[in-house]
Write an enzyme that holds these catalytic residues in place. Structure first.
Site, short mmCIF file in Angstrom:
data_model
loop_
_atom_site.label_atom_id
_atom_site.label_comp_id
_atom_site.label_asym_id
_atom_site.label_seq_id
_atom_site.Cartn_x
_atom_site.Cartn_y
_atom_site.Cartn_z
N ASN A 195 0.83 -1.20 0.00
CA ASN A 195 0.00 0.00 0.00
C ASN A 195 0.86 1.25 0.00
O ASN A 195 2.03 1.21 0.37
CB ASN A 195 -0.93 0.00 1.22
CG ASN A 195 -1.93 -1.12 1.15
OD1 ASN A 195 -2.51 -1.39 0.11
ND2 ASN A 195 -2.14 -1.81 2.26
N CYS A 196 0.25 2.35 -0.40
CA CYS A 196 0.90 3.65 -0.46
C CYS A 196 1.62 3.94 0.85
O CYS A 196 1.04 3.69 1.92
CB CYS A 196 -0.17 4.72 -0.73
SG CYS A 196 0.47 6.37 -0.95
N PRO A 197 2.85 4.37 0.80
CA PRO A 197 3.64 4.84 -0.34
C PRO A 197 4.61 3.80 -0.89
O PRO A 197 5.45 4.13 -1.72
CB PRO A 197 4.41 6.02 0.25
CG PRO A 197 4.75 5.55 1.63
CD PRO A 197 3.50 4.76 2.07
#
Length: 83
Positions: free
Chosen positions: A19-21
């Protein structure tokens, strides 16, 4: 068969499940190790990559050759800018 399936790639980055980042951080590190003009295929499952990866390419001058979504998996083909 899609047009992008026929493109010869130089490297692949599988960021599935991240998941981000993390996908963009991994992308940044992977691109650094490639020669100018190399084509990188990125595989991701985080929907935010639809926003983040195109912005990454614009900001750093790389070419987003193509992007696709296939059943919750996001695929990107990025050509590293020539130095």
């Amino acid at each position: 068969m899609s047009q992008t399936a026929e493109i010869a790639i130089d490297a692949t980055l599988d960021a599935s499940g991240l998941n981000c980042p993390e996908p963009v951080m991994m992308l940044h590190n992977k691109v650094r190790g490639l020669e100018g003009g190399a084509l990188l295929k990125v595989i991701a499952t985080d929907p935010s990559t639809q926003r983040d990866i195109p912005k990454f390419c614009v900001f750093l001058g790389h070419e987003l050759v193509s992007q696709q979504e296939q059943e919750g998996t996001y695929l990107y083909w990025i050509r590293k800018k020539s130095s």
